[in-house]
Structures are given as C-alpha cells and as structure tokens.
Design an enzyme around this catalytic site. Structure first.
Site, PDB file in Angstrom:
ATOM      1  N   PRO A   1       0.788  -1.230   0.000  1.00 29.53           N
ATOM      2  CA  PRO A   1       0.000   0.000   0.000  1.00 29.53           C
ATOM      3  C   PRO A   1       0.823   1.284   0.000  1.00 29.53           C
ATOM      4  O   PRO A   1       1.785   1.420   0.765  1.00 29.53           O
ATOM      5  CB  PRO A   1      -0.817  -0.092   1.289  1.00 29.53           C
ATOM      6  CG  PRO A   1      -0.943  -1.546   1.547  1.00 29.53           C
ATOM      7  CD  PRO A   1       0.316  -2.175   1.023  1.00 29.53           C
ATOM      8  N   ASN A   2       0.406   2.185  -0.862  1.00 27.12           N
ATOM      9  CA  ASN A   2       0.924   3.554  -0.979  1.00 27.12           C
ATOM     10  C   ASN A   2       2.290   3.660  -1.640  1.00 27.12           C
ATOM     11  O   ASN A   2       2.760   4.775  -1.890  1.00 27.12           O
ATOM     12  CB  ASN A   2       0.947   4.253   0.391  1.00 27.12           C
ATOM     13  CG  ASN A   2      -0.448   4.410   0.960  1.00 27.12           C
ATOM     14  OD1 ASN A   2      -1.338   4.891   0.264  1.00 27.12           O
ATOM     15  ND2 ASN A   2      -0.665   3.981   2.193  1.00 27.12           N
TER      16      ASN A   2
ATOM     17  N   ALA B   1       2.706  -0.315   5.265  1.00 31.58           N
ATOM     18  CA  ALA B   1       2.223  -0.304   6.659  1.00 31.58           C
ATOM     19  C   ALA B   1       1.647  -1.650   7.106  1.00 31.58           C
ATOM     20  O   ALA B   1       1.521  -1.899   8.312  1.00 31.58           O
ATOM     21  CB  ALA B   1       1.195   0.803   6.841  1.00 31.58           C
TER      22      ALA B   1
ATOM     23  N   TYR C   1      11.127   9.152   1.822  1.00 33.22           N
ATOM     24  CA  TYR C   1      11.214   8.071   0.835  1.00 33.22           C
ATOM     25  C   TYR C   1      12.030   8.414  -0.412  1.00 33.22           C
ATOM     26  O   TYR C   1      12.142   7.600  -1.324  1.00 33.22           O
ATOM     27  CB  TYR C   1       9.795   7.633   0.430  1.00 33.22           C
ATOM     28  CG  TYR C   1       8.979   7.144   1.606  1.00 33.22           C
ATOM     29  CD1 TYR C   1       9.321   5.971   2.276  1.00 33.22           C
ATOM     30  CD2 TYR C   1       7.882   7.866   2.075  1.00 33.22           C
ATOM     31  CE1 TYR C   1       8.596   5.524   3.372  1.00 33.22           C
ATOM     32  CE2 TYR C   1       7.147   7.430   3.170  1.00 33.22           C
ATOM     33  CZ  TYR C   1       7.509   6.263   3.816  1.00 33.22           C
ATOM     34  OH  TYR C   1       6.788   5.816   4.900  1.00 33.22           O
TER      35      TYR C   1
ATOM     36  N   GLU D   1      12.168  -9.078   3.446  1.00 40.80           N
ATOM     37  CA  GLU D   1      11.390  -7.865   3.718  1.00 40.80           C
ATOM     38  C   GLU D   1      12.297  -6.639   3.549  1.00 40.80           C
ATOM     39  O   GLU D   1      13.379  -6.596   4.118  1.00 40.80           O
ATOM     40  CB  GLU D   1      10.859  -7.951   5.158  1.00 40.80           C
ATOM     41  CG  GLU D   1      10.027  -6.762   5.569  1.00 40.80           C
ATOM     42  CD  GLU D   1       9.445  -6.950   6.971  1.00 40.80           C
ATOM     43  OE1 GLU D   1       8.926  -8.038   7.284  1.00 40.80           O
ATOM     44  OE2 GLU D   1       9.529  -5.998   7.757  1.00 40.80           O
TER      45      GLU D   1
ATOM     46  N   HIS E   1      12.473  -2.318   3.590  1.00 40.06           N
ATOM     47  CA  HIS E   1      11.879  -1.009   3.873  1.00 40.06           C
ATOM     48  C   HIS E   1      12.828   0.065   3.396  1.00 40.06           C
ATOM     49  O   HIS E   1      14.041  -0.004   3.667  1.00 40.06           O
ATOM     50  CB  HIS E   1      11.601  -0.845   5.367  1.00 40.06           C
ATOM     51  CG  HIS E   1      10.609  -1.844   5.852  1.00 40.06           C
ATOM     52  ND1 HIS E   1       9.268  -1.730   5.560  1.00 40.06           N
ATOM     53  CD2 HIS E   1      10.769  -2.995   6.544  1.00 40.06           C
ATOM     54  CE1 HIS E   1       8.645  -2.777   6.069  1.00 40.06           C
ATOM     55  NE2 HIS E   1       9.522  -3.563   6.665  1.00 40.06           N
TER      56      HIS E   1
ATOM     57  N   ARG F   1      11.817   5.511  13.418  1.00 34.55           N
ATOM     58  CA  ARG F   1      10.630   6.348  13.173  1.00 34.55           C
ATOM     59  C   ARG F   1       9.624   6.204  14.322  1.00 34.55           C
ATOM     60  O   ARG F   1      10.012   5.879  15.438  1.00 34.55           O
ATOM     61  CB  ARG F   1      10.039   5.989  11.801  1.00 34.55           C
ATOM     62  CG  ARG F   1      11.018   6.257  10.662  1.00 34.55           C
ATOM     63  CD  ARG F   1      10.398   5.988   9.318  1.00 34.55           C
ATOM     64  NE  ARG F   1       9.256   6.856   9.062  1.00 34.55           N
ATOM     65  CZ  ARG F   1       8.382   6.647   8.079  1.00 34.55           C
ATOM     66  NH1 ARG F   1       8.517   5.599   7.280  1.00 34.55           N
ATOM     67  NH2 ARG F   1       7.371   7.468   7.898  1.00 34.55           N
TER      68      ARG F   1
ATOM     69  N   ARG G   1       5.350  12.142  -2.997  1.00 31.28           N
ATOM     70  CA  ARG G   1       5.109  12.777  -1.700  1.00 31.28           C
ATOM     71  C   ARG G   1       6.220  12.366  -0.738  1.00 31.28           C
ATOM     72  O   ARG G   1       6.918  11.389  -0.970  1.00 31.28           O
ATOM     73  CB  ARG G   1       3.774  12.320  -1.094  1.00 31.28           C
ATOM     74  CG  ARG G   1       2.636  12.283  -2.043  1.00 31.28           C
ATOM     75  CD  ARG G   1       1.461  13.135  -1.624  1.00 31.28           C
ATOM     76  NE  ARG G   1       0.519  13.218  -2.733  1.00 31.28           N
ATOM     77  CZ  ARG G   1      -0.500  12.381  -2.912  1.00 31.28           C
ATOM     78  NH1 ARG G   1      -0.753  11.466  -2.014  1.00 31.28           N
ATOM     79  NH2 ARG G   1      -1.278  12.487  -3.971  1.00 31.28           N
TER      80      ARG G   1
ATOM     81  N   ASN H   1       8.114  -5.351   0.080  1.00 32.50           N
ATOM     82  CA  ASN H   1       7.923  -4.192   0.946  1.00 32.50           C
ATOM     83  C   ASN H   1       6.428  -4.131   1.228  1.00 32.50           C
ATOM     84  O   ASN H   1       5.648  -3.663   0.389  1.00 32.50           O
ATOM     85  CB  ASN H   1       8.402  -2.900   0.277  1.00 32.50           C
ATOM     86  CG  ASN H   1       8.303  -1.714   1.233  1.00 32.50           C
ATOM     87  OD1 ASN H   1       7.600  -1.766   2.244  1.00 32.50           O
ATOM     88  ND2 ASN H   1       8.997  -0.630   0.914  1.00 32.50           N
TER      89      ASN H   1
HETATM   90  O1  CA2 Z   1      10.022   2.433   4.659  1.00 38.22           O
HETATM   91  C1  CA2 Z   1       9.252   1.718   4.021  1.00 38.22           C
HETATM   92  O2  CA2 Z   1       9.551   1.202   2.956  1.00 38.22           O
HETATM   93  C2  CA2 Z   1       7.828   1.486   4.558  1.00 38.22           C
HETATM   94  O3  CA2 Z   1       7.480   0.128   4.303  1.00 38.22           O
HETATM   95  C3  CA2 Z   1       6.937   2.405   3.773  1.00 38.22           C
HETATM   96  C4  CA2 Z   1       5.485   2.402   4.263  1.00 38.22           C
HETATM   97  C5  CA2 Z   1       5.411   2.614   5.763  1.00 38.22           C
HETATM   98  O4  CA2 Z   1       4.075   2.501   6.209  1.00 38.22           O
HETATM   99  C6  CA2 Z   1       6.277   1.623   6.502  1.00 38.22           C
HETATM  100  O5  CA2 Z   1       6.202   1.903   7.883  1.00 38.22           O
HETATM  101  C7  CA2 Z   1       7.718   1.737   6.048  1.00 38.22           C
HETATM  102  C8  CA2 Z   1       4.693   3.515   3.626  1.00 38.22           C
HETATM  103  C9  CA2 Z   1       4.699   3.507   2.158  1.00 38.22           C
HETATM  104  C10 CA2 Z   1       4.148   4.821   1.741  1.00 38.22           C
HETATM  105  O6  CA2 Z   1       4.963   5.280   0.729  1.00 38.22           O
HETATM  106  C11 CA2 Z   1       4.851   6.574   0.417  1.00 38.22           C
HETATM  107  C12 CA2 Z   1       5.755   7.003  -0.507  1.00 38.22           C
HETATM  108  C13 CA2 Z   1       5.747   8.316  -0.877  1.00 38.22           C
HETATM  109  C14 CA2 Z   1       4.821   9.177  -0.351  1.00 38.22           C
HETATM  110  C15 CA2 Z   1       3.918   8.727   0.578  1.00 38.22           C
HETATM  111  C16 CA2 Z   1       3.924   7.425   0.957  1.00 38.22           C
END
Ligand code: CA2
Length: 148
Positions: free
Chosen positions: A10-11, A78, A23, A99, A101, A108, A18, A75
């Site tokens: 997701p996301n 969340a 990221y 896995e 990240h 964090r 963003r 990955n």
């Molecule tokens: O650090 C990572 O790769 C995460 O898996 C990314 C997830 C987060 O919920 C994990 O705790 C750590 C979030 C992905 C959202 O990705 C975005 C990328 C750009 C802008 C907004 C969100």
C-alpha cells in the site's frame, strides 16, 4: 533463468510524489528500472507487482511457487506492522521472502518499530533507500547460485 518477484504494498505507488524527505525522490518506475538493470547484470529475471490491497498481495504470495519464483522481495508498506494475514501467507509458502523497507522503520514512530512479517521472512533490510531492493536481489542471486 531464475526469476524473482518484487512485491510492493500500500501507498508505494506514491514513491517520488510525496514525502521525499523520508522516501526520496525516485518513483516506483525508476525503482523498477534500477532493479531490472541489476537483474540483467546478474542474469536473472525480475517481475514487479504493486497493490494497495492486502488480498492482492496475498494472492501473489500464494501463486509464487506455481509462477516459478525463486524468491520474493517484499515491501509490505504499513501492513508490515499489523497484517497477520500477510504474515500467515508468507509462512504458508516455501519461496523465501526478504522484507525491505526504504526508510529506517526502527528510527521512526513507535508503531513502525515492530514488524509482524519479519519473523517469517528470510531477513529484513531497512533504511537503505531503494538500494535495499538491489541488495535483496544480490543476496538471492549469490545465495542461490548454482542451485536449481
Ligand atoms: O520504509 C518503508 O519502505 C515502509 O514500508 C513504507 C510504508 C510505511 O508505512 C512503513 O512503515 C515503512 C509507507 C509507504 C508509503 O509510501 C509513500 C511514498 C511516498 C509518499 C507517501 C507514501
């Protein structure tokens, strides 16, 4: 030729659009390019799948063996922190999962420190940006060299 799957949850389709401070500025498309390049150099094939839906990710995990994957770079976004369904799916398959990240989840918010999926994965890479995906692929290709 060995085949691997990069599975993004997701996301992660928002990469580069963003929160560049967390990221980075690279998009999901440039991640794909980078990992493809690394795969070419290691003479392996890599497929990519991103979904914002837990069930779609679980379906990919279930089909991994049948689809001929030797390893999965996951990955889970969340879902990492709370999805027992994803954890069960990882532990139900024989294909190894690493896995990854992008951010250092341990540095964090408190809720990101725990991963419910790490214990059933082969290993975890966190905080090394997109390079983590390449490292995971490198591990698979080196560790599985010569094995069919
Ligand atoms: O650090 C990572 O790769 C995460 O898996 C990314 C997830 C987060 O919920 C994990 O705790 C750590 C979030 C992905 C959202 O990705 C975005 C990328 C750009 C802008 C907004 C969100």
């Amino acid at each position: 030729m060995k085949k691997y799957l990069v599975l993004n949850g997701p996301n992660l389709n928002l990469l580069g659009k963003r929160e560049p401070g967390i990221y980075g500025t690279d998009s999901l498309a440039s991640l794909t390019e980078r990992v493809k390049k690394a795969a070419d150099q290691s003479r392996v094939t890599v497929d990519f799948f991103q979904s914002n839906h837990e069930g779609a990710l679980i379906d990919q995990l279930h089909a991994a063996e049948e689809n001929g994957y030797s390893g999965i770079i996951l990955n889970p976004g969340a879902l990492t922190h709370y999805s027992y369904a994803l954890r069960d799916a990882i532990s139900s398959i024989t294909v190894p999962v690493i896995e990854v990240h992008i951010s250092n989840i341990h540095a964090r918010e408190e809720f990101r420190h725990h991963s419910v999926t790490a214990a059933v994965s082969r290993g975890q890479i966190a905080g090394l940006g997109l390079y983590g995906y390449e490292l995971a692929l490198k591990f698979f290709t080196e560790a599985q060299k010569g094995r069919e």
